[in-house]
Design a protein around this motif. Structure first.
Motif, PDB file in Angstrom:
ATOM      1  N   MET A   1      -5.463  43.818  -6.976  1.00 17.52           N
ATOM      2  CA  MET A   1      -4.769  42.690  -6.324  1.00 17.52           C
ATOM      3  C   MET A   1      -5.122  42.629  -4.844  1.00 17.52           C
ATOM      4  SD  MET A   1      -2.678  40.164  -6.686  1.00 17.52           S
ATOM      5  CE  MET A   1      -1.543  39.153  -5.781  1.00 17.52           C
ATOM      6  N   ALA A   2      -5.163  43.828  -4.179  1.00 20.83           N
ATOM      7  CA  ALA A   2      -5.489  43.862  -2.759  1.00 20.83           C
ATOM      8  C   ALA A   2      -6.900  43.398  -2.505  1.00 20.83           C
ATOM      9  CB  ALA A   2      -5.283  45.274  -2.214  1.00 20.83           C
ATOM     10  N   GLN A   3      -7.828  43.799  -3.401  1.00 22.76           N
ATOM     11  CA  GLN A   3      -9.216  43.410  -3.199  1.00 22.76           C
ATOM     12  C   GLN A   3      -9.388  41.901  -3.270  1.00 22.76           C
ATOM     13  OE1 GLN A   3     -11.731  45.182  -2.357  1.00 22.76           O
ATOM     14  NE2 GLN A   3     -11.070  47.294  -2.672  1.00 22.76           N
ATOM     15  N   LYS A   4      -8.595  41.233  -4.088  1.00 25.09           N
ATOM     16  CA  LYS A   4      -8.715  39.797  -4.233  1.00 25.09           C
ATOM     17  C   LYS A   4      -8.254  39.060  -2.973  1.00 25.09           C
ATOM     18  CE  LYS A   4      -8.117  39.825  -9.247  1.00 25.09           C
ATOM     19  NZ  LYS A   4      -7.278  39.366 -10.391  1.00 25.09           N
ATOM     20  N   LYS A   5      -7.502  39.703  -2.140  1.00 20.44           N
ATOM     21  CA  LYS A   5      -7.005  39.084  -0.914  1.00 20.44           C
ATOM     22  C   LYS A   5      -7.780  39.567   0.308  1.00 20.44           C
ATOM     23  CE  LYS A   5      -3.955  36.670  -3.026  1.00 20.44           C
ATOM     24  NZ  LYS A   5      -4.188  35.217  -3.180  1.00 20.44           N
ATOM     25  N   ASN A   6      -9.074  39.837   0.122  1.00 20.27           N
ATOM     26  CA  ASN A   6      -9.935  40.264   1.225  1.00 20.27           C
ATOM     27  C   ASN A   6      -9.402  41.516   1.911  1.00 20.27           C
ATOM     28  OD1 ASN A   6     -12.102  38.541   1.041  1.00 20.27           O
ATOM     29  ND2 ASN A   6     -11.165  36.961   2.316  1.00 20.27           N
ATOM     30  N   PHE A   7      -8.827  42.408   1.131  1.00 23.78           N
ATOM     31  CA  PHE A   7      -8.344  43.686   1.645  1.00 23.78           C
ATOM     32  C   PHE A   7      -9.118  44.805   0.967  1.00 23.78           C
ATOM     33  CE2 PHE A   7      -5.729  47.473   1.134  1.00 23.78           C
ATOM     34  CZ  PHE A   7      -5.366  47.738   2.450  1.00 23.78           C
ATOM     35  N   SER A   8      -9.572  45.772   1.781  1.00 28.27           N
ATOM     36  CA  SER A   8     -10.334  46.889   1.209  1.00 28.27           C
ATOM     37  C   SER A   8     -10.154  48.135   2.060  1.00 28.27           C
ATOM     38  CB  SER A   8     -11.820  46.534   1.109  1.00 28.27           C
ATOM     39  OG  SER A   8     -12.355  46.281   2.388  1.00 28.27           O
ATOM     40  N   SER A  73       2.170  47.807   8.976  1.00 30.26           N
ATOM     41  CA  SER A  73       2.097  46.411   8.537  1.00 30.26           C
ATOM     42  C   SER A  73       1.080  45.687   9.404  1.00 30.26           C
ATOM     43  CB  SER A  73       3.468  45.735   8.653  1.00 30.26           C
ATOM     44  OG  SER A  73       3.399  44.392   8.261  1.00 30.26           O
ATOM     45  N   VAL A  74       0.100  45.056   8.752  1.00 30.04           N
ATOM     46  CA  VAL A  74      -0.935  44.305   9.456  1.00 30.04           C
ATOM     47  C   VAL A  74      -0.999  42.911   8.854  1.00 30.04           C
ATOM     48  CG1 VAL A  74      -3.373  44.153  10.059  1.00 30.04           C
ATOM     49  CG2 VAL A  74      -2.249  46.390   9.939  1.00 30.04           C
ATOM     50  N   GLU A  75      -0.899  41.892   9.697  1.00 32.59           N
ATOM     51  CA  GLU A  75      -0.938  40.508   9.240  1.00 32.59           C
ATOM     52  C   GLU A  75      -2.355  39.946   9.404  1.00 32.59           C
ATOM     53  OE1 GLU A  75       1.297  36.201  10.091  1.00 32.59           O
ATOM     54  OE2 GLU A  75       1.794  37.978  11.273  1.00 32.59           O
ATOM     55  N   TYR A  76      -2.802  39.166   8.432  1.00 35.80           N
ATOM     56  CA  TYR A  76      -4.126  38.555   8.519  1.00 35.80           C
ATOM     57  C   TYR A  76      -4.160  37.328   7.616  1.00 35.80           C
ATOM     58  CZ  TYR A  76      -5.324  40.511   3.932  1.00 35.80           C
ATOM     59  OH  TYR A  76      -5.365  40.803   2.592  1.00 35.80           O
ATOM     60  N   LYS A 106       0.650  47.387  -0.333  1.00 34.08           N
ATOM     61  CA  LYS A 106       1.086  46.168  -0.993  1.00 34.08           C
ATOM     62  C   LYS A 106       0.704  45.000  -0.085  1.00 34.08           C
ATOM     63  CE  LYS A 106       4.962  48.203  -3.507  1.00 34.08           C
ATOM     64  NZ  LYS A 106       3.990  48.801  -4.381  1.00 34.08           N
ATOM     65  N   VAL A 107      -0.075  44.084  -0.631  1.00 35.70           N
ATOM     66  CA  VAL A 107      -0.495  42.913   0.142  1.00 35.70           C
ATOM     67  C   VAL A 107       0.395  41.744  -0.282  1.00 35.70           C
ATOM     68  CG1 VAL A 107      -2.387  41.378   0.744  1.00 35.70           C
ATOM     69  CG2 VAL A 107      -2.836  43.806   0.285  1.00 35.70           C
ATOM     70  N   ALA A 125      -0.485  43.309   4.902  1.00 34.94           N
ATOM     71  CA  ALA A 125      -0.836  44.551   4.214  1.00 34.94           C
ATOM     72  C   ALA A 125       0.196  45.586   4.639  1.00 34.94           C
ATOM     73  CB  ALA A 125      -2.246  44.992   4.590  1.00 34.94           C
ATOM     74  N   PHE A 126       1.030  45.998   3.696  1.00 37.96           N
ATOM     75  CA  PHE A 126       2.195  46.828   4.009  1.00 37.96           C
ATOM     76  C   PHE A 126       2.073  48.192   3.339  1.00 37.96           C
ATOM     77  CE2 PHE A 126       6.539  48.294   3.137  1.00 37.96           C
ATOM     78  CZ  PHE A 126       7.094  48.218   4.409  1.00 37.96           C
TER      79      PHE A 126
END
Length: 858
Positions: A1-8, A73-76, A106-107, A125-126
């Motif tokens: 799920m995180a990868q789908k939201k440009n998170f890696s 927590s990082v917002e993007y 958890k995104v 991203a929490f």
């Protein structure tokens, strides 16, 4: 799920980073809040790669820090950004525990601005770290890749070097190509950046330890920003920002049937009246296009096509503004988009040219070379075109080709709130009902605000809110009539009427042993800034549109002593005045307050705080009545009987004095003059004097039971005042009978008149002066006003006028020649007849008769 939201997750760090080692500096305990501090903060920016690297080390110092500092927590925005985490380490006792695991993140789509009807598409991203303890350190690092394509190739940013808590060690840099013409502007930054070159790149670096702590205080203006920072921009001037804004908001001229139909409908209603067309178009966009923004990707700054907004009937500020501009241009009206910043406002002109300098879009209309500023997001505005009031956005940028400067929106207060409260105050008997009618008049911006609140809450909701407000002040209150709202849209005026019934409004006050009713200048009190009377570094925010007037009228159940009082505070920034009066059975408290500035400089804060404290003392009034004063209305029988007895006794004495025989001079009687000259004026005074004395005793309150009972509340002054009150009653009675006696002997030209009138005048002067002195003494010891400037003038004039008549009676020959007669008349009449008989005989015979002209009265 995180990868789908440009998170890696990538444990490899960017190769372009400048290597920095933390210095592990610890701030002072007073600069640590929430139980943890930032021992190291690193922020590196690569303008060419559109990458931003951040590294943070938190140190937990208490249990509160475990609560507040254990999560990351990082917002993007995944529509144009990638978030890559490189490190999450928990340090304990010198050992590092690697916590980096994508399963721990958890995104979540947070949409923090949905409450403002803005959907921005941002994610958080929490990561909630487990088993955090006091003394631990949390270290994490991540990179954000990508930038919003709406900004194009030009670079702009703001780098911050301080915050709400002291940072042990701070490092910041920005890396960009030598080919870029970058401008930098420092704001309170005392640490100059280091500049270096590497492989055709220029590197600016800032580094500091134990950064300054900035604590916010109440009522700071949104534009006030003392935090040290550096603005960076590649835009040469405002003209380039205008070109950027025109490009991102450009659409071909609309030829859709929907758009043309709307223009025709508005034109048919407006006729040839341009002002009416502008007003109708503005009302349509403000009220019928609801505020809702989907600001994802390029649409964070690019407005949607006007046809789309017309179809979906919603849009954000830039959507609504562009639609209004296109509707106006379709009728040949000169209208433009305007960039504004609702936070920096009057300080926007200090910004470097950049699209980042703005967060809001409005419209300007140039009609007959006069600018009218319109905010399409403001709903429920009414009135005509000339009634548009400018929004409080300070410096703005008009998107008009060739424009290279900011314009200042000049502000002026147009609206006002006037609230009139009328209390028909009941007496103090149990369950007596007081009627309260509140009539409030809202104009211009006040009317618009009320209209919006009414639309949101409904009439029943507004009535409930108003009722609960008064219920806090008067618990035994009920609604007498439903809330009435009269909306005069053409003049943009709203009149609101509230009707209540209040039982048992009188409350016992054990401290002063009275029943009391309190009245409050609550509207003004609610709008005053309550700040400490102490030194302050930041300015004080004022509501520049604040302009209120509150009048409280109280119809009392008993007569009140007449008095007036006023107080005023006047500066170039704000104005307050209060006028109070009481007359017959009406009390009136009138308050006005308005601001003339949007803020106060910090060096004016102390004076303002003192003024607010002083003003606050004048905003609460009360009336009081003795607990045993339920029967205190009507005439005071005790003083009335005293007056009549004193009149009877003094009348008998003056009657006996009138009958007292006296010696006479027949020669003076024979040559007596008539009442003429100045004596005619004295005759008028003599006749009017008894009437004035009756009027004076009635106005003094000596016959008013309420006044007599109220003296009880004067504490230690009560007994002396009642004694003086009684003595004054007796003196008024004596003066009245004495004035009648003097009037009678004046017209009989009795020889004793000057003496008695001088005595009467002297007593009158003494009574006048004693009243003034007693009133002054009460003023100094009680919170009342018995002496006024008008009373001072009256005392001085009355005293001088009376002394003038005394001197005249003592010095005038006409007085000596006029007042020569005595009692009884037949005595001097016989002597006068003999005097005239002797005057008609020959002189020799006259000499034989007695030459005596002085006779004893028979």
């Amino acid at each position: 799920m995180a990868q789908k939201k440009n998170f890696s997750i990538d444990r490899e760090f960017p190769t372009w980073l400048v290597k920095v080692e933390p210095k592990n500096t610890r701030p002072a305990s007073k600069d640590i809040s929430d139980g943890y501090f930032l021992s190291f903060v690193e922020n590196q920016n690569h303008a060419e790669l559109h990458e931003e690297y951040s590294r943070v080390i938190r140190e937990i110092v208490s249990d509160a820090g475990v609560q507040y500092g254990s999560q990351i927590s990082v917002e993007y925005d995944p529509s144009f950004q990638k978030l890559i985490f490189h490190k999450v380490i928990l340090w304990r006792g010198g050992k590092a525990f690697d916590k980096l695991n994508k399963a721990n993140f958890k995104v979540l789509q947070t949409e923090k601005e949905l409450s403002r009807f803005i959907y921005s598409g941002t994610y958080d991203a929490f990561f909630l770290i487990e088993d955090v303890r006091k003394g631990d350190r949390i270290e994490f690092a991540y990179t954000l890749k990508g930038t919003n394509p709406i900004y194009g190739k030009k670079y702009a940013n703001t780098l911050y070097f301080e915050g709400g808590s002291s940072i042990g060690h701070l490092y910041t840099n920005i890396i960009f190509s030598n080919k870029r013409a970058i401008k930098l502007k420092d704001f309170g930054n005392k640490t100059l950046g280091r500049v270096s070159q590497k492989a055709g790149m220029r590197i600016y670096e800032w580094e500091s330890t134990l950064t300054k702590t900035h604590r916010t205080v109440d009522y700071e203006p949104s534009w006030y920003n003392p935090i040290s920072r550096t603005a960076v921009s590649e835009y040469k001037n405002w003209s380039e920002v205008v070109e950027w804004g025109l490009n991102v908001s450009h659409y071909p001229k609309s030829n859709s049937i929907l758009f043309k139909t709307k223009v025709k409908d508005l034109s048919d209603l407006a006729g040839d009246d341009k002002k009416k067309y502008i007003t109708l178009a503005t009302r349509f966009v403000q009220d019928e296009i609801r505020y809702m923004g989907i600001e994802t990707g390029i649409y964070s700054h690019k407005p949607n096509p006007p046809e789309k907004i017309l179809t979906q009937r919603y849009g954000d500020c830039k959507d609504k503004s562009l639609l209004l501009v296109e509707l106006l241009k379709a009728k040949g009206i000169d209208a433009s988009l305007v960039y504004a910043n609702t936070y920096t406002t009057v300080k926007t002109n200090e910004s470097l040219p950049s699209p980042f300098a703005f967060n809001h879009v409005i419209v300007v209309v140039n009609l007959d070379n006069y600018y009218t500023w319109i905010d399409p997001t403001m709903s429920y505005q009414r009135g005509g075109f000339d009634d548009f009031y400018p929004p409080p956005y300070g410096y703005v940028l008009v998107l008009k080709k060739g424009n290279n400067k900011l314009d200042l929106i000049e502000r002026k207060t147009l609206g006002k709130l006037t609230s009139n409260l009328r209390f028909n105050l009941a007496d103090t008997t149990t369950n007596a009902t007081t009627n309260l009618v509140v009539t409030s008049i809202y104009t211009s911006n006040y009317a618009d605000t009320f209209r919006e609140q009414l639309a949101e809450s409904g009439l029943d909701g507004m009535e409930k809110n108003f009722f609960e407000y008064f219920e806090n002040m008067y618990p035994d209150i009920s609604v007498a009539e439903s809330l009435k709202v009269e909306d005069h849209e053409e003049s943009n005026t709203i009149e609101v009427t509230e009707s209540y019934e209040i039982k048992n409004i009188w409350a016992d006050n054990d401290e002063i042993k009275d029943k009391v009713v309190y009245f409050y200048g609550d509207i003004i009190n609610a709008n005053l800034r309550k700040i400490p009377i102490s030194a302050r570094l930041s300015p004080v925010l004022l509501d520049e549109d604040l302009n209120v007037e509150q009048n409280i009228f109280v119809d009392m159940p008993y007569d009140v002593s007449p008095s007036e009082d006023s107080f005023q505070v006047e500066t170039g920034d704000y104005h307050f005045d209060i006028y109070t009066s009481q007359r017959d059975r009406e009390l009136r408290f009138s308050y006005t307050y308005r601001n003339m500035s949007s803020f106060l400089a910090s060096d004016k804060a102390r004076a303002y705080a003192k003024d607010v404290k002083k003003i606050d003392e004048y905003l609460t009034h009360y009336v009081r009545r003795s607990i045993n004063a339920e029967t205190a209305t009507g005439p005071n029988q005790f003083t009335a009987i005293t007056y009549m007895l004193a009149a009877a006794v003094s009348g008998f004495i003056f009657f006996r004095l009138f009958k007292t025989p006296g010696t006479f001079n027949v020669n003076a009687i024979a040559n007596a003059t008539e009442i003429k000259g100045w004596l005619i004026l004295l005759a008028i005074r003599i006749v009017v004097l008894p009437i004035l004395l009756i009027h004076g005793v009635l106005n003094s309150g000596v016959f008013n039971k309420t006044v007599w009972m109220n003296i009880t509340s004067f504490g230690s002054w009560a007994l002396p005042l009642k004694s003086y009150f009684l003595l004054e009653t007796i003196l008024f009675s004596i003066l009245f009978t004495y004035s009648i006696f003097c009037m009678v002997i004046f017209f009989q030209r009795r020889r004793e008149f000057p003496k008695h009138f001088i005595i009467l005048t002297a007593i009158n002067i003494a009574l006048l002066l004693s009243d003034f002195l007693v009133g002054g003494l009460i003023n100094r010891s009680q919170d009342v006003s018995f002496t006024t400037p008008e009373a001072v003038v009256q005392v001085i004039f009355g005293t001088l006028y009376s002394f003038a008549w005394i001197l005249y009676l003592l010095k005038s020959e006409r007085v000596r020649d006029t007042f020569v007669f005595t009692y009884p008349k037949f005595a001097w009449q016989s002597a006068l007849d003999l005097y005239y008989a002797n005057a008609s005989e020959p002189k020799s015979q006259i000499e034989i008769k007695t030459a005596e002209t002085e006779h004893e009265n028979v």
